[in-house]
Design a protein around this motif. Structure first.
Motif, PDB file in Angstrom:
ATOM      1  N   LEU A  52      57.969  36.394  41.281  1.00 24.01           N
ATOM      2  CA  LEU A  52      57.648  35.125  41.943  1.00 24.01           C
ATOM      3  C   LEU A  52      56.950  34.142  41.007  1.00 24.01           C
ATOM      4  O   LEU A  52      56.928  32.935  41.259  1.00 24.01           O
ATOM      5  N   PHE A  55      58.399  30.832  39.860  1.00 21.69           N
ATOM      6  CA  PHE A  55      58.204  29.571  40.571  1.00 21.69           C
ATOM      7  C   PHE A  55      57.051  28.754  40.002  1.00 21.69           C
ATOM      8  O   PHE A  55      56.849  27.602  40.411  1.00 21.69           O
TER       9      PHE A  55
ATOM     10  N   HIS B 121      63.901  26.839  48.220  1.00 22.73           N
ATOM     11  CA  HIS B 121      63.178  27.017  46.973  1.00 22.73           C
ATOM     12  C   HIS B 121      61.957  26.117  46.898  1.00 22.73           C
ATOM     13  O   HIS B 121      60.924  26.523  46.351  1.00 22.73           O
ATOM     14  N   GLU B 123      60.118  25.332  49.295  1.00 25.16           N
ATOM     15  CA  GLU B 123      59.107  25.994  50.123  1.00 25.16           C
ATOM     16  C   GLU B 123      58.479  27.161  49.359  1.00 25.16           C
ATOM     17  O   GLU B 123      57.264  27.317  49.336  1.00 25.16           O
ATOM     18  N   GLN B 124      59.322  27.965  48.731  1.00 25.65           N
ATOM     19  CA  GLN B 124      58.808  29.112  47.979  1.00 25.65           C
ATOM     20  C   GLN B 124      57.935  28.662  46.818  1.00 25.65           C
ATOM     21  O   GLN B 124      56.903  29.250  46.538  1.00 25.65           O
ATOM     22  N   ILE B 127      54.583  27.773  48.204  1.00 22.22           N
ATOM     23  CA  ILE B 127      53.825  28.973  48.576  1.00 22.22           C
ATOM     24  C   ILE B 127      53.229  29.633  47.338  1.00 22.22           C
ATOM     25  O   ILE B 127      52.045  29.978  47.295  1.00 22.22           O
ATOM     26  N   VAL B 128      54.079  29.790  46.305  1.00 21.53           N
ATOM     27  CA  VAL B 128      53.611  30.473  45.093  1.00 21.53           C
ATOM     28  C   VAL B 128      52.535  29.658  44.389  1.00 21.53           C
ATOM     29  O   VAL B 128      51.507  30.196  43.965  1.00 21.53           O
ATOM     30  N   LEU B 182      50.791  36.605  48.731  1.00 20.96           N
ATOM     31  CA  LEU B 182      52.223  36.390  48.907  1.00 20.96           C
ATOM     32  C   LEU B 182      52.841  37.439  49.802  1.00 20.96           C
ATOM     33  O   LEU B 182      53.991  37.323  50.198  1.00 20.96           O
ATOM     34  N   SER B 185      55.019  36.904  53.605  1.00 23.19           N
ATOM     35  CA  SER B 185      56.133  35.948  53.589  1.00 23.19           C
ATOM     36  C   SER B 185      57.239  36.334  52.634  1.00 23.19           C
ATOM     37  O   SER B 185      58.397  36.020  52.852  1.00 23.19           O
ATOM     38  N   LEU B 186      56.902  37.040  51.540  1.00 23.90           N
ATOM     39  CA  LEU B 186      57.936  37.315  50.553  1.00 23.90           C
ATOM     40  C   LEU B 186      58.040  38.797  50.236  1.00 23.90           C
ATOM     41  O   LEU B 186      58.532  39.173  49.195  1.00 23.90           O
TER      42      LEU B 186
END
Lengths: 272, 194
Positions: A52, A55, B121, B123-124, B127-128, B182, B185-186
């Motif tokens: 992750l 990102f 993406h 949104e992700q 979040i990250v 995280l 959600s992921l």
């Protein structure tokens, strides 16, 4: 199992997932993972977390040519690759499996073919002995026999290595200077290794291919070799202890005296 | 992108690629090119090198999609891990040949997308990045030096002039916190199909 040591390994998994461990710890954790399913499962979670972090980089649009190059190349390679992939086994598992190796290596057919070929050549040799005009032809055939014999003996050695418990195998793919190049390196627990390569362009005069074992950030030099006219190469080498558990194998083109750090173009890599 | 295409899971796409479906590879490329190329340009600091690696990556995906095992992680993670691994190897090779390309930072800024077109993406990303903002600056620094610059713990310690033990602690605590933030959600579950 030493539970103190196990919890120490467990604590290093997050850093392992970031590929941030130094060489010695990296090897230790990699070795531990081979025998610990709990840690392997745990590692998956850390790798998901680490992934992750992609990102955290700003998204960037590549040139449209990249997409078209990929699809062009895939179109060309697609049909051939599908045939190859259907023929061979998957690369990931490192368990020695005689049956799988036998299925994987079409060279067993080549073995049968070459034995028949040898018998044929012996017959021809007798007939042609008197004729000096055919001596050139003889030389060409004997080269081919030698080549096939060499291929057979390398295949045998490969099978011998792979049949030992604890043997490893890695696949190398060609980079864009040699997209058709492929190689397999197999090594037994003592590090005795064999590299089989195909599709390599000829090495120019004064140059040779060099094998590398890249551990952490450090490339360790392996042997130099030149491919045959067929683009195949066979090499025996010794995997250094530091590289045994976790290494990227690579092949670059170097001056034929060899170098200590890679300077030339990368042709093959097992990365990824 | 057609709405129906957006519904196809990454796993299904990879399976289709493994079966030789070129359109599936194209769809995968379209879906992830921004994230992957962003990562590659950040690691390599060169648009040209990053484009090389992006191309090699998708050719590798084409050849090795059959190797992907969905019990061992999500397809996105597999893609991103492959991309990062190739980029860092390329970086090492460039460094050892003393040809680090540094000048491309400017052209990257000029061509950076000002919008991540895919809302999933975007949104992700949010979040990250929000999660990263909740780490301490030291933790964040250590994680990003490891992930985006490919540094080992010793190298990070040397760069920051900090004790190795401190770096290890920050890395571990940073990752633990990130994973917690995280988490739901992921989270990857072996039955996850997306």
């Amino acid at each position: 199992m030493n539970s103190t040591a196990h919890s120490e390994y467990r604590e290093m998994l997050a850093s392992y997932a970031l590929t941030a461990l130094d060489a010695r710890e990296l090897r230790a954790v990699a070795a531990h993972l081979e025998s610990c399913t709990d840690c392997r499962a745990e590692l998956v979670q850390w790798q998901e977390t680490a992934g992750l972090l992609a990102f955290a980089a700003q998204p960037v649009e590549p040139s449209p040519e990249v997409r078209s190059h990929i699809l062009q190349e895939v179109n060309r390679a697609g049909a051939k690759e599908r045939r190859m992939d259907q023929a061979g086994p998957k690369v990931t598992a490192m368990r020695p499996a005689r049956k799988t190796v036998l299925q994987a290596w079409p060279s067993w057919q080549a073995l049968a073919a070459s034995l028949a070929f040898l018998a044929l050549c012996l017959t021809l040799l007798i007939q042609w002995r008197e004729n000096s005009r055919n001596r050139q032809e003889l030389a060409r055939l004997s080269n081919q026999i030698q080549h096939t014999n060499r291929q057979i003996s390398y295949d045998r050695e490969l099978i011998a290595i792979l049949s030992l418990p604890g043997s490893r195998r890695a696949q190398l793919s060609g980079t864009d200077v040699a997209p058709g190049a492929r190689a397999t390196i197999a090594y037994d627990p003592t590090g005795r290794a064999i590299l089989l390569a195909t599709g390599l362009p000829p090495a120019a005069t004064g140059k040779a291919y060099q094998l590398w074992f890249i551990v952490g950030k450090q490339p360790l030099p392996g042997k130099l070799f030149k491919p045959l006219a067929s683009g195949e190469a066979f090499l025996n080498d010794q995997v250094p202890a530091a590289a045994f558990d976790a290494a990227v194998f690579a092949v670059t083109l170097e001056p034929e005296s060899g170098v200590r750090v890679p300077t030339g173009e990368l042709y093959l890599s097992s990365a990824g | 992108m057609h709405p129906e295409q957006a519904q196809i899971s990454d796993s299904s796409l990879l399976k289709a690629v493994a079966a030789g479906d070129e359109a599936a590879l194209a769809l995968l490329y379209d879906r992830y090119r921004l994230i992957l190329f962003g990562l590659l340009t950040r690691i390599l600091n060169s648009r040209a090198e990053a484009e090389d690696v992006l191309q090699e990556l998708f050719l590798q995906v084409w050849r090795r999609a059959c190797d992907f095992d969905d019990r061992r992680g999500r397809p996105f993670t597999w893609l991103v891990t492959l991309a990062r691994s190739r980029a860092i190897d390329r970086l090492r090779l460039l460094a050892s040949r003393d040809r680090l390309v540094v000048s491309a930072a400017q052209d990257i800024r000029e061509t950076t997308s000002d919008a991540v077109t895919d809302t999933l993406h975007a949104e992700q990303m949010e979040i990250v990045n929000r999660a990263l903002a909740k780490l301490t600056e030291e933790q964040r620094e250590v994680l990003l030096l490891a992930y985006l610059d490919g540094m080992t713990q010793s190298e990070i310690a040397a760069k920051l002039n900090a004790p190795l033990g401190t770096v290890k602690t920050r890395m571990r605590s940073g990752m633990i916190k990130l994973r917690e933030l995280l988490g739901e959600s992921l989270k990857f579950r072996s039955s996850h199909s997306g």
